[in-house]
Structures are given as structure tokens and as C-alpha cells.
Design a protein around this motif. Structure first.
Motif, PDB file in Angstrom:
ATOM      1  N   UNK A 453       3.999  11.296  61.304  1.00 23.78           N
ATOM      2  CA  UNK A 453       4.432   9.911  61.156  1.00 23.78           C
ATOM      3  C   UNK A 453       5.800   9.922  60.496  1.00 23.78           C
ATOM      4  N   UNK A 454       6.668   8.996  60.904  1.00 21.94           N
ATOM      5  CA  UNK A 454       8.057   8.989  60.437  1.00 21.94           C
ATOM      6  C   UNK A 454       8.419   7.644  59.826  1.00 21.94           C
ATOM      7  N   UNK A 455       9.046   7.718  58.649  1.00 21.96           N
ATOM      8  CA  UNK A 455       9.634   6.538  58.022  1.00 21.96           C
ATOM      9  C   UNK A 455      11.147   6.681  58.144  1.00 21.96           C
ATOM     10  N   UNK A 456      11.685   6.344  59.312  1.00 23.06           N
ATOM     11  CA  UNK A 456      13.120   6.390  59.542  1.00 23.06           C
ATOM     12  C   UNK A 456      13.702   7.771  59.643  1.00 23.06           C
ATOM     13  N   UNK A 471      12.189  19.028  71.158  1.00 20.53           N
ATOM     14  CA  UNK A 471      12.341  17.957  70.183  1.00 20.53           C
ATOM     15  C   UNK A 471      11.269  16.902  70.478  1.00 20.53           C
ATOM     16  N   UNK A 472      10.487  16.542  69.482  1.00 25.13           N
ATOM     17  CA  UNK A 472       9.354  15.620  69.673  1.00 25.13           C
ATOM     18  C   UNK A 472       9.840  14.176  69.641  1.00 25.13           C
ATOM     19  N   UNK A 473      10.543  13.789  70.677  1.00 22.40           N
ATOM     20  CA  UNK A 473      11.151  12.458  70.723  1.00 22.40           C
ATOM     21  C   UNK A 473      10.134  11.365  71.044  1.00 22.40           C
ATOM     22  N   UNK A 474       8.902  11.749  71.432  1.00 23.85           N
ATOM     23  CA  UNK A 474       7.916  10.749  71.826  1.00 23.85           C
ATOM     24  C   UNK A 474       7.268  10.053  70.635  1.00 23.85           C
ATOM     25  N   UNK A 475       7.461  10.572  69.428  1.00 22.61           N
ATOM     26  CA  UNK A 475       6.777   9.986  68.269  1.00 22.61           C
ATOM     27  C   UNK A 475       7.417   8.664  67.863  1.00 22.61           C
ATOM     28  N   UNK A 476       6.595   7.775  67.279  1.00 28.05           N
ATOM     29  CA  UNK A 476       7.079   6.476  66.809  1.00 28.05           C
ATOM     30  C   UNK A 476       7.795   6.638  65.476  1.00 28.05           C
ATOM     31  N   UNK A 477       8.808   5.785  65.255  1.00 27.22           N
ATOM     32  CA  UNK A 477       9.603   5.846  64.021  1.00 27.22           C
ATOM     33  C   UNK A 477       9.580   4.481  63.355  1.00 27.22           C
ATOM     34  N   UNK A 478       9.101   4.448  62.087  1.00 21.56           N
ATOM     35  CA  UNK A 478       9.067   3.210  61.320  1.00 21.56           C
ATOM     36  C   UNK A 478      10.284   3.100  60.411  1.00 21.56           C
ATOM     37  N   UNK A 479      10.371   2.004  59.619  1.00 18.90           N
ATOM     38  CA  UNK A 479      11.512   1.789  58.730  1.00 18.90           C
ATOM     39  C   UNK A 479      11.497   2.755  57.546  1.00 18.90           C
ATOM     40  N   UNK A 487       4.624  -0.744  58.874  1.00 18.61           N
ATOM     41  CA  UNK A 487       4.691  -0.596  60.328  1.00 18.61           C
ATOM     42  C   UNK A 487       4.822   0.836  60.788  1.00 18.61           C
ATOM     43  N   UNK A 488       4.119   1.774  60.162  1.00 18.03           N
ATOM     44  CA  UNK A 488       4.194   3.182  60.538  1.00 18.03           C
ATOM     45  C   UNK A 488       3.057   3.541  61.484  1.00 18.03           C
ATOM     46  N   UNK A 489       3.269   4.545  62.322  1.00 22.07           N
ATOM     47  CA  UNK A 489       2.261   4.977  63.285  1.00 22.07           C
ATOM     48  C   UNK A 489       2.169   6.500  63.302  1.00 22.07           C
ATOM     49  N   UNK A 490       0.958   6.976  63.565  1.00 21.12           N
ATOM     50  CA  UNK A 490       0.723   8.414  63.655  1.00 21.12           C
ATOM     51  C   UNK A 490       0.734   8.851  65.116  1.00 21.12           C
ATOM     52  N   UNK A 491       1.390   9.959  65.388  1.00 22.98           N
ATOM     53  CA  UNK A 491       1.440  10.553  66.732  1.00 22.98           C
ATOM     54  C   UNK A 491       0.860  11.962  66.652  1.00 22.98           C
ATOM     55  N   UNK A 492       0.017  12.320  67.627  1.00 18.79           N
ATOM     56  CA  UNK A 492      -0.557  13.659  67.658  1.00 18.79           C
ATOM     57  C   UNK A 492       0.280  14.570  68.556  1.00 18.79           C
ATOM     58  N   UNK A 493       0.628  15.708  68.025  1.00 13.81           N
ATOM     59  CA  UNK A 493       1.407  16.692  68.776  1.00 13.81           C
ATOM     60  C   UNK A 493       0.561  17.946  68.944  1.00 13.81           C
ATOM     61  N   UNK A 494       0.516  18.469  70.158  1.00  9.21           N
ATOM     62  CA  UNK A 494      -0.219  19.702  70.419  1.00  9.21           C
ATOM     63  C   UNK A 494       0.755  20.797  70.852  1.00  9.21           C
TER      64      UNK A 494
END
Length: 571
Positions: A453-456, A471-479, A487-494
Motif C-alpha cells: 500500500x502506498x501513501x504518495x 516496476x509494479x505500476x498497477x498498485x493504487x497510490x493514496x495521498x 483513502x489507501x488501498x492494498x494491492x497483492x503482488x505475486x
């Protein structure tokens, strides 16, 4: 004695008029026949040569003064073409056979009834003028040293570099060998204490003219500590804060000036005969000394040399004081950075981790970039990479708060986005006025997947030893954290086994005038070096991306090795 008593009876003209004309002049006057034998000398030339006039007559200049370069070839040329000539003559006379002297001479052809009868020479000693010329040249060299000092000394804030610049300036212009020795720093690895009455300095720089290099082994090396006995020249110099000048002609004098008696052989091998020790001092106290040595055929130091040496030492002292203060603050800053950003230990035996931190502003040395690794239950662990806005101590303190709050909030049951939400609220309540970006990754026990999960923050990179980097560009990025927006979201990477998870701060890729997507895209070129070492990977990354960075850089690389061999009970 009458003037005509200096005249040979064979002179083909009356010299009494000439004697009356030049008898009282300070210039030496002589008349030579066409065979360049003396026919007449005036009293001044008699005094200059230190030989009675009668012993000149009928003899050539070379016969009268064998130690003189009389330039008879030039005299014959005047006889041949009648053109007057002026030259400088040097050599030794009977007046003082140990001192080379100099004269300015003018020669004219003599004629009688249209035929050449001889040569008249007028010489004026210019020893004083030559001495003044040498002194003038020395003064010019001294002025050149002083003029260039500002440009050549203090180009960096490194003490040893500044010391090296000083010795490079004074050798060979002022000395055959020069050293700068300074007091040990007060915030560094402890130095063994000096015995009572002994002064200990560190040799920061050493320079010698070619030819003396082979004799320096016994003199001491750059970087070593030198102990000076009581009464040594260095101790006397610093005690009085005055230059010490010594002409070292005896073994007793050499031993008294040296750090200890064991240096006598080294000093003799150098041919050392004259030394000047100058204090390098600022208002707050002495920093060390500048030592100058002359050896072999070099002259002893003069008062003017000492004045120049002291002026150069005074100018260098200002730069050395700045460098010393910087080194002091630099060391403290590094200790602060280490305490705030301690190297994370592997959370479990099968986890490999490597990290690097590179400040953009070397004068600050501390900043807001940070990373952490926190062990969780069941073999999982939380990796964090953050970047607090700004630089300096305030950013480092804010970074420490973020890091402490994260460790407190990290929970075995919470996904990364929930941890970020709680961290965002805690930062808002705590009153921290510095926003921060943050990337969290919870890696499972077997290392085949992680939740991020990313906060900016910029996306992580997965480096597969077989398929390359992604580069894991598919993950969501919050403020960013500290804004209170959530408004943060978790993305699963395999990913495949042995894949490296690479986290970084924006200083690694951001470049002025370049789109950030282009900058991040270059990370797709990352690859594990031969042997697969994570430390080697980070070294190569910083070597490639570090130059030109305008912001701090923090990087973290990790991977899971042989997870089946680990069980929770093994910890």
C-alpha cells in the motif's frame, strides 16, 4: 705612486692624460695591447683585482686572474670590427678567492694614426646589484605564494585536503620539505593517550622535493601520530605561539629539535640543516603547526621567509578551522543519523536485507528518508520505505516520529492500507507539520507474494533473476501521510522464488525537467549482479543513479531464501 707608474714603457701613446682622467674613478680601467696584454691599469682596477699594478703589465687577463671568465673572444671581436661591446663578467679575484663576484664591462678599440693599437676596458662591480636582484626575485616568489594562497588553499571542507594544499603550495617555493601536523579530533575514534609531558599531533600532510622522496621512510608518514618530547621545537612553538627558527648544524641541535632521539639518523639522511616551525592558530586556540625544512645546498631560512610562512599559516588556519568545525558537525550528524536510522536486522533467518542511505546535501548529512523492517507472526514481515518532506535535523526528527509511530501501529492482523490509515490519523493528532510519503509491504512467509500500500510513494520494483525487473505500476497510490485524507488501498503482488523486492525514495530517480514516469521507467533495467549479492546490487544502483541527485536517496533490497527450512519455533 704616480699615475704613469702604472704604465708599461711599450704603450704606443701618452697615458698621462688618461691617468689624470680616470685615476680617481671608482670604475676599473685597463688598457690592453693587440695581444690582450695589460699596458695600463688604474688604481680602482688594482683594488678590484687585489693585485699590484706592476704585476698586471705585460700579462693577459687570464694570466693575472685565472679564476675570471674574461671573455677574450669578445675582446678580439672588438679589436677586429671596432664595435664597442658591453658584457657581464663573473669569477674570482685575488682579493677574495672564495666569493664569486660580478662586473659590468664596456670595451672599446683604441687607434693611433689609423692603426689599431689596443683595447680599453672599463669595469664596474655589480655584486650589490646582483644581490639586490636576487632579493627582488625572492620577494617576487614570496608575493606569488601569497597571491595564489587564496585560490589554492581551502578548496574543500576536508581538513587533510586543506593541509595537503598548504604543503603543495610551499614546496618547492619556500621549503625542500613541508609538513602540517594537527591535534587529534575530539569527536572521533579514541587515540591512545600520550605519556606525561609528550605532545601528540597527527601528520595530516607531507610533501618533499624530488630527490628527498627516497629518504622519507624514517621521517614519518602521512596519517601517523607523532609524539614530541619536552623541549622539542614543536612544543616550544606552540607554547609561545611564535615561530621557531633553527639552524641545525650539530647532532645535539637536531636531537633537541626532533620528536625524539630516534629521528637523528633520518634527519641526517635528509641532509636537513635549517627548519622553521610555525603555529597554525585561530582565536579559539592552536590547531597544529606548519613545519618547513631546507636540506642539502639550499640556503638557511631568512627573516623574510619566516614572515611569509607565518602569513600562509595564518591564512590556512581560517580554512582549517572551518574544515575542523565541519568535521566535528559531520561526525555528530553521522552519529545522529545512525541512531535515528539504524540498519534493520533480518526479521527471520531466511530473509536477506541490504540498505543504503545517501544524503543529497553533504553539508547537512541528515534528512527525512527512512526505512524499516518489522517482524510479524507466522514468518511474515513488514517492510517500510518513507520520505519526510525537507532536509536537516527537523526532517530527521520528524522521520524518527513517523518510524516510531509505525512500529507502534504495526499489527499482525492489519493489512498495509489499514496501517497507513491509522498512521495518517496519529500524525494529524500529534501535530507533526511535515507530510511524508510511505510505502508498506507485508511479505508472506514463503516470499512468493506480498501486500503493498502506498501513501504518495513511488512503486516498488521486483527483480526476478531470470525474467528481469518489473516496476509494479498497477498498485493504487493514496495521498501522503499527515494530510488527513486517507483513502489507501492494498494491492497483492505475486512473484517467483528468489525475486528481490526493491524499495527506494524519489531522490534515486527524480531529475529536474524530466517526467517522473520516464525516470521510474529506467528502473526496469535493474538486474542482479554476478553472484546475486544484494549489497553489490545497491552499490551498482547508487553508482548509476546517485550522481546528479538533488534529494536524499534511501534504498532497500530484500528477498526470501529457502523458507521451508524455517519454522516459527526456530526463532
Amino acid at each position: 705612486m704616480q699615475a704613469d707608474a702604472y704604465t708599461d714603457s711599450r704603450v704606443p701613446f701618452d697615458t698621462r692624460g688618461l691617468a689624470a682622467l680616470v685615476g680617481g674613478t671608482m670604475a676599473g680601467v685597463g688598457v690592453l695591447d693587440t695581444g690582450l696584454r695589460y699596458l695600463y691599469v688604474n688604481p680602482a682596477l688594482e683594488r678590484i683585482n687585489g693585485i699590484p699594478a706592476a704585476e698586471h703589465l705585460g700579462r693577459t687577463v687570464a694570466e693575472v686572474l685565472p679564476g675570471l671568465d674574461a671573455r677574450e673572444d669578445m675582446m678580439r671581436a672588438v679589436l677586429a670590427d671596432g664595435k664597442p661591446r658591453e658584457i657581464t663578467i663573473s669569477g674570482f679575484t685575488a682579493r677574495d678567492a672564495t666569493v664569486r663576484r660580478y662586473w659590468h664591462g664596456a670595451f672599446h678599440r683604441l687607434e693611433s694614426d689609423g692603426r689599431v693599437v689596443g683595447l680599453a676596458g672599463i669595469v664596474l662591480e655589480v655584486m650589490a646589484a646582483e644581490k639586490e636582484q636576487r632579493e627582488l626575485e625572492q620577494a617576487r616568489r614570496h608575493l606569488t605564494l601569497l597571491d595564489t594562497a587564496a585560490a589554492r588553499i581551502g578548496t574543500t571542507l576536508d581538513m587533510d585536503t586543506t593541509c595537503a594544499e598548504l604543503v603543495d603550495l610551499v614546496v618547492p617555493g619556500l621549503a625542500d620539505l613541508a609538513t602540517v601536523e594537527v591535534f587529534p579530533p575530539d569527536v572521533a575514534a579514541p587515540v591512545r593517550p600520550a605519556p606525561p609531558g609528550v605532545l601528540r599531533l597527527r601528520r595530516a600532510a607531507l610533501r618533499a622535493v624530488p630527490g628527498l622522496d627516497d629518504e622519507l621512510d624514517g621521517f614519518g608518514l602521512t596519517g601517523e601520530y607523532i609524539d614530541y618530547q619536552e623541549g622539542a621545537a614543536v612544543q616550544r612553538c606552540l607554547a609561545a605561539n611564535q615561530p621557531v627558527v633553527e639552524n641545525l648544524t650539530s647532532d645535539e641541535q637536531l636531537v633537541r629539535s626532533a620528536p625524539g632521539p630516534e629521528r637523528l639518523a633520518a634527519y641526517r639522511a635528509l641532509g636537513m640543516h635549517s627548519a622553521v616551525i610555525v603555529p597554525v592558530t585561530v582565536r579559539s586556540g592552536p590547531l597544529g603547526i606548519l613545519g618547513l625544512i631546507r636540506a642539502g645546498d639550499s640556503p638557511v631560512f631568512t627573516d623574510e621567509d619566516v614572515v611569509v610562512a607565518r602569513e600562509l599559516a595564518g591564512r590556512a588556519a581560517v580554512d582549517l578551522d572551518h574544515a575542523r568545525r565541519y568535521a566535528h558537525e559531520h561526525t555528530i550528524a553521522l552519529e545522529l543519523q545512525r541512531s535515528l536510522l539504524s540498519e534493520p536486522r533480518p526479521p527471520h533467518p531466511h530473509i536477506e536485507i541490504a540498505t543504503r542511505y545517501l544524503p543529497a546535501d553533504r553539508s547537512v548529512m541528515v534528512g527525512g528518508d527512512w526505512f524499516d523492517v518489522i517482524p510479524l507472526r507466522d514468518g511474515r514481515h513488514l517492510k517500510a520505505m518513507g520520505d519526510v518532506m525537507g532536509h536537516g535535523v527537523e526532517a530527521a526528527v520528524a522521520m524518527s516520529h513517523y518510524r516510531s509511530l509505525l512500529r507502534m501501529l504495526a499489527d499482525d492482523e492489519l493489512p498495509p492500507h489499514r496501517i497507513l490509515e491509522q498512521l495518517d490519523r496519529m500524525v494529524e493528532r500529534s501535530g507533526l507539520d511535515r507530510a511524508a510519503t510511505c510505502l508498506l509491504a507485508v511479505v508472506d512467509r514463503f516470499g512468493g507474494a506480498c501486500e503493498v500500500a502506498s501513501a504518495g510513494h513511488l512503486p516498488p520494483v521486483l527483480i526476478d533473476p531470470r525474467a528481469g525487473a518489473r516496476v509494479c505500476e498497477e498498485m493504487a497510490v493514496g495521498p501522503p501521510l499527515g494530510t488527513g485524507f486517507g483513502g489507501y488501498r492494498t494491492t497483492r503482488l505475486e512473484f517467483e522464488p528468489d525475486t528481490v523486492l526493491f524499495l527506494y525514495t524519489d531522490g534515486l530517480v527524480e531529475r529536474r525537467g524530466e517526467d517522473i514516469d520516464v525516470s521510474v521507467g529506467r528502473l526496469k533495467e535493474l538486474a542482479l549482479p554476478a553472484g546475486g549479492s544484494l549489497d553489490d546490487l545497491l552499490d551498482e544502483v547508487l553508482e548509476r543513479f546517485g550522481p546528479g541527485a538533488e534529494d536524499d536517496i534511501a534504498v532497500l533490497a530484500s528477498r526470501t531464501r529457502n523458507p521451508q527450512a524455517w519454522t516459527p519455533d526456530a526463532t
